[in-house]
Design a protein around this motif. Structure first.
Motif, PDB file in Angstrom:
ATOM      1  N   VAL A   1     -20.986  30.273  53.463  1.00 43.15           N
ATOM      2  CA  VAL A   1     -21.963  29.582  52.606  1.00 43.15           C
ATOM      3  C   VAL A   1     -21.203  28.808  51.533  1.00 43.15           C
ATOM      4  N   VAL A   2     -21.483  27.505  51.423  1.00 44.11           N
ATOM      5  CA  VAL A   2     -20.814  26.642  50.440  1.00 44.11           C
ATOM      6  C   VAL A   2     -21.838  26.159  49.435  1.00 44.11           C
ATOM      7  N   GLU A   3     -21.564  26.389  48.150  1.00 46.77           N
ATOM      8  CA  GLU A   3     -22.433  25.928  47.069  1.00 46.77           C
ATOM      9  C   GLU A   3     -21.675  24.959  46.180  1.00 46.77           C
ATOM     10  N   LEU A   4     -22.337  23.870  45.791  1.00 45.82           N
ATOM     11  CA  LEU A   4     -21.739  22.874  44.910  1.00 45.82           C
ATOM     12  C   LEU A   4     -22.516  22.800  43.615  1.00 45.82           C
TER      13      LEU A   4
ATOM     14  N   THR B   1     -20.626  28.854  35.747  1.00 46.37           N
ATOM     15  CA  THR B   1     -21.334  29.834  34.925  1.00 46.37           C
ATOM     16  C   THR B   1     -21.500  31.117  35.724  1.00 46.37           C
ATOM     17  N   HIS B   2     -21.787  32.212  35.018  1.00 46.12           N
ATOM     18  CA  HIS B   2     -22.001  33.475  35.726  1.00 46.12           C
ATOM     19  C   HIS B   2     -23.265  33.417  36.571  1.00 46.12           C
ATOM     20  N   GLN B   3     -24.241  32.556  36.181  1.00 41.72           N
ATOM     21  CA  GLN B   3     -25.439  32.406  37.005  1.00 41.72           C
ATOM     22  C   GLN B   3     -25.095  31.787  38.361  1.00 41.72           C
ATOM     23  N   ASP B   4     -24.130  30.843  38.359  1.00 40.42           N
ATOM     24  CA  ASP B   4     -23.715  30.219  39.615  1.00 40.42           C
ATOM     25  C   ASP B   4     -23.099  31.249  40.553  1.00 40.42           C
ATOM     26  N   LEU B   5     -22.248  32.098  39.994  1.00 38.34           N
ATOM     27  CA  LEU B   5     -21.622  33.147  40.798  1.00 38.34           C
ATOM     28  C   LEU B   5     -22.663  34.120  41.331  1.00 38.34           C
ATOM     29  N   GLY B   6     -23.624  34.473  40.476  1.00 36.55           N
ATOM     30  CA  GLY B   6     -24.679  35.384  40.891  1.00 36.55           C
ATOM     31  C   GLY B   6     -25.529  34.802  42.005  1.00 36.55           C
ATOM     32  N   GLN B   7     -25.811  33.502  41.915  1.00 33.13           N
ATOM     33  CA  GLN B   7     -26.626  32.855  42.938  1.00 33.13           C
ATOM     34  C   GLN B   7     -25.887  32.830  44.268  1.00 33.13           C
ATOM     35  N   LEU B   8     -24.597  32.486  44.235  1.00 36.60           N
ATOM     36  CA  LEU B   8     -23.809  32.482  45.464  1.00 36.60           C
ATOM     37  C   LEU B   8     -23.756  33.877  46.067  1.00 36.60           C
ATOM     38  N   GLN B   9     -23.558  34.888  45.228  1.00 36.27           N
ATOM     39  CA  GLN B   9     -23.499  36.262  45.725  1.00 36.27           C
ATOM     40  C   GLN B   9     -24.822  36.659  46.372  1.00 36.27           C
ATOM     41  N   MET B  10     -25.940  36.169  45.824  1.00 33.62           N
ATOM     42  CA  MET B  10     -27.243  36.458  46.401  1.00 33.62           C
ATOM     43  C   MET B  10     -27.345  35.853  47.812  1.00 33.62           C
ATOM     44  N   TYR B  11     -26.852  34.604  47.967  1.00 30.80           N
ATOM     45  CA  TYR B  11     -26.872  33.974  49.285  1.00 30.80           C
ATOM     46  C   TYR B  11     -26.005  34.762  50.275  1.00 30.80           C
ATOM     47  N   VAL B  12     -24.829  35.192  49.822  1.00 33.81           N
ATOM     48  CA  VAL B  12     -23.932  35.973  50.672  1.00 33.81           C
ATOM     49  C   VAL B  12     -24.606  37.278  51.084  1.00 33.81           C
ATOM     50  N   ASN B  13     -25.229  37.951  50.114  1.00 26.26           N
ATOM     51  CA  ASN B  13     -25.928  39.200  50.420  1.00 26.26           C
ATOM     52  C   ASN B  13     -27.061  38.981  51.410  1.00 26.26           C
ATOM     53  N   TYR B  14     -27.783  37.856  51.245  1.00 19.75           N
ATOM     54  CA  TYR B  14     -28.896  37.553  52.150  1.00 19.75           C
ATOM     55  C   TYR B  14     -28.395  37.426  53.584  1.00 19.75           C
ATOM     56  N   TYR B  15     -27.307  36.671  53.764  1.00 16.66           N
ATOM     57  CA  TYR B  15     -26.796  36.490  55.127  1.00 16.66           C
ATOM     58  C   TYR B  15     -26.232  37.790  55.693  1.00 16.66           C
ATOM     59  N   ASP B  16     -25.623  38.602  54.836  1.00 17.76           N
ATOM     60  CA  ASP B  16     -25.093  39.883  55.307  1.00 17.76           C
ATOM     61  C   ASP B  16     -26.208  40.832  55.725  1.00 17.76           C
ATOM     62  N   ARG B  17     -27.322  40.810  54.990  1.00 14.98           N
ATOM     63  CA  ARG B  17     -28.381  41.788  55.222  1.00 14.98           C
ATOM     64  C   ARG B  17     -29.474  41.311  56.176  1.00 14.98           C
TER      65      ARG B  17
ATOM     66  N   ASN C   1     -18.565  39.774  61.201  1.00 14.93           N
ATOM     67  CA  ASN C   1     -17.849  40.097  59.970  1.00 14.93           C
ATOM     68  C   ASN C   1     -18.646  39.649  58.740  1.00 14.93           C
ATOM     69  N   PRO C   2     -18.322  40.205  57.572  1.00 12.40           N
ATOM     70  CA  PRO C   2     -19.047  39.868  56.341  1.00 12.40           C
ATOM     71  C   PRO C   2     -19.003  38.372  56.012  1.00 12.40           C
ATOM     72  N   THR C   3     -20.074  37.897  55.410  1.00 16.76           N
ATOM     73  CA  THR C   3     -20.218  36.489  55.039  1.00 16.76           C
ATOM     74  C   THR C   3     -19.237  36.106  53.935  1.00 16.76           C
ATOM     75  N   VAL C   4     -18.776  34.866  53.994  1.00 16.86           N
ATOM     76  CA  VAL C   4     -17.887  34.320  52.971  1.00 16.86           C
ATOM     77  C   VAL C   4     -18.661  33.298  52.151  1.00 16.86           C
ATOM     78  N   GLY C   5     -18.492  33.331  50.831  1.00 19.00           N
ATOM     79  CA  GLY C   5     -19.116  32.339  49.959  1.00 19.00           C
ATOM     80  C   GLY C   5     -18.059  31.501  49.277  1.00 19.00           C
ATOM     81  N   ILE C   6     -18.272  30.182  49.246  1.00 16.47           N
ATOM     82  CA  ILE C   6     -17.354  29.268  48.564  1.00 16.47           C
ATOM     83  C   ILE C   6     -18.142  28.497  47.521  1.00 16.47           C
ATOM     84  N   LEU C   7     -17.712  28.576  46.276  1.00 17.09           N
ATOM     85  CA  LEU C   7     -18.382  27.883  45.182  1.00 17.09           C
ATOM     86  C   LEU C   7     -17.480  26.782  44.645  1.00 17.09           C
TER      87      LEU C   7
END
Length: 340
Positions: free
Chosen positions: A244-247, A253-269, A277-283
């Motif tokens: 998952v790539v976010e621009l 900001t910490h909100q950006d990191l949190g949002q990316l982590q949410m997307y990663v968690n969504y794809y993992d779950r 294998n576990p999802t990778v997030g790129i911000l």
């Protein structure tokens, strides 16, 4: 039939009736359904007002029975919103068909009555989407207007009871135009930059020849009734994982990191299969003078798997170079247009 069964049947009847009419008017039908649920819950709650915490118990028990049949849209949180919705909007005929449930749910979280009315009216008058309504609230549009106008004047304009008498009444100061990306002498530059970078990255990753396949752009993720959009989603056949790539056209900001982590968690779950294998997030977070890259690798990587990630994923240097090359191209284009 027991009272509890009658109550549950009433609730189920409301939901089923709403579903039957959803084909004709999905969004507003959902609003009406949640309003009716809120009214019925409130009425039942009032009957047990002499019992401590009866309302909390009622909603938790109801959600427990409804979620298996109707899904997460009838969770404890959602049913609590329904009750609050009815209490703030007790007249069903006054509900606005132009607004959907996501917009109403945003509005009911505004405690100030005048502020809530202002955003409700402006959302209708300007045909705001749910995302635009949330953006205007977060940018404190109402508070900024009150800095130069009295409250009654602001509301009167929103209600269309009077016409603005001065530019100050319709021009927001400071102006929050990040959704357009307007900059002096370079109209729409930032939005063009964002689109260009996303497009370029999409092509760049596919041309790496390291197992990337394109999945989606602006992937819609629906969590209960909240909508989110991931910029780019790929699947890497060699790593057997989603990427998952976010621009963000601004500083990290910490909100950006949190949002990316949410997307990663969504794809993992939700999307990931058991043998993947576990999802990778790129911000990617760009600002005028620098480009920051945050790559979120899963914490439970094995050494070999971590090495494979490094082998098949682009490096931070590669990503930075690609983003900066697009930035330079856009700056040159903007400069040429200004000269012309």
């Amino acid at each position: 039939m027991k009272k509890e069964e009658l109550f549950l049947n009433d609730i189920r009847g409301i939901i089923d009736a709403a579903r039957a009419h959803a084909v004709r008017s999905v969004d507003f039908c959902r609003v009406q359904m949640y309003w009716q649920l809120g009214r019925r819950i409130f009425e039942e709650e009032q009957q047990g007002k002499d019992r401590a915490d009866y309302g909390s118990y009622l909603i938790k028990n109801l959600a427990k029975q409804l979620e298996p049949d109707y899904g997460s849209g009838f969770s404890v949180r959602q049913l609590s919103f329904c009750r609050q919705f009815y209490r703030l909007y007790p007249i069903e005929n006054a509900l606005r068909s132009q607004l959907n449930w996501t917009q109403y749910r945003t509005l009911i979280q505004i405690p100030d009555v005048d502020k809530r009315e202002y955003y409700e009216l402006e959302a209708v008058n300007n045909s705001w989407t749910a995302r635009e309504l949330e953006r205007q609230i977060n940018s404190q549009l109402y508070e900024r207007l009150l800095l130069s106008n009295d409250k009654e004047s602001v509301l009167a304009v929103a209600r269309k009871e009077r016409i603005p008498q001065s530019p100050q009444e319709i021009i927001k100061d400071p102006m929050y135009l990040e959704f357009l990306g307007l900059k002096p002498q370079a109209a729409y530059y930032e939005k063009d930059l964002e689109s260009a970078i996303i497009t370029h990255l999409q092509h760049f990753l596919l041309e790496l020849g390291q197992g990337f396949t394109f999945v989606a752009r602006q992937k819609r993720i629906l969590l209960e009734d909240d909508e989110f959009f991931a910029d780019l989603v790929f699947y890497n056949r060699l790593l057997k994982c989603f990427v998952v790539v976010e621009l963000k056209t601004g500083k990290l900001t910490h909100q950006d990191l949190g949002q990316l982590q949410m997307y990663v968690n969504y794809y993992d779950r939700v999307e990931k299969m058991a043998d993947e294998n576990p999802t990778v997030g790129i911000l990617l977070c760009t600002s005028k003078n620098d480009t920051a890259v945050k790559m979120a690798l899963p914490e439970d990587n094995k050494t070999i798997l971590a090495s494979e990630y490094k082998l098949y994923l682009p490096s931070q240097t590669q990503l930075i170079d690609e983003v900066n090359s697009v930035r330079e191209m856009m700056e040159q284009k903007s400069h040429s247009q200004n000269i012309d």
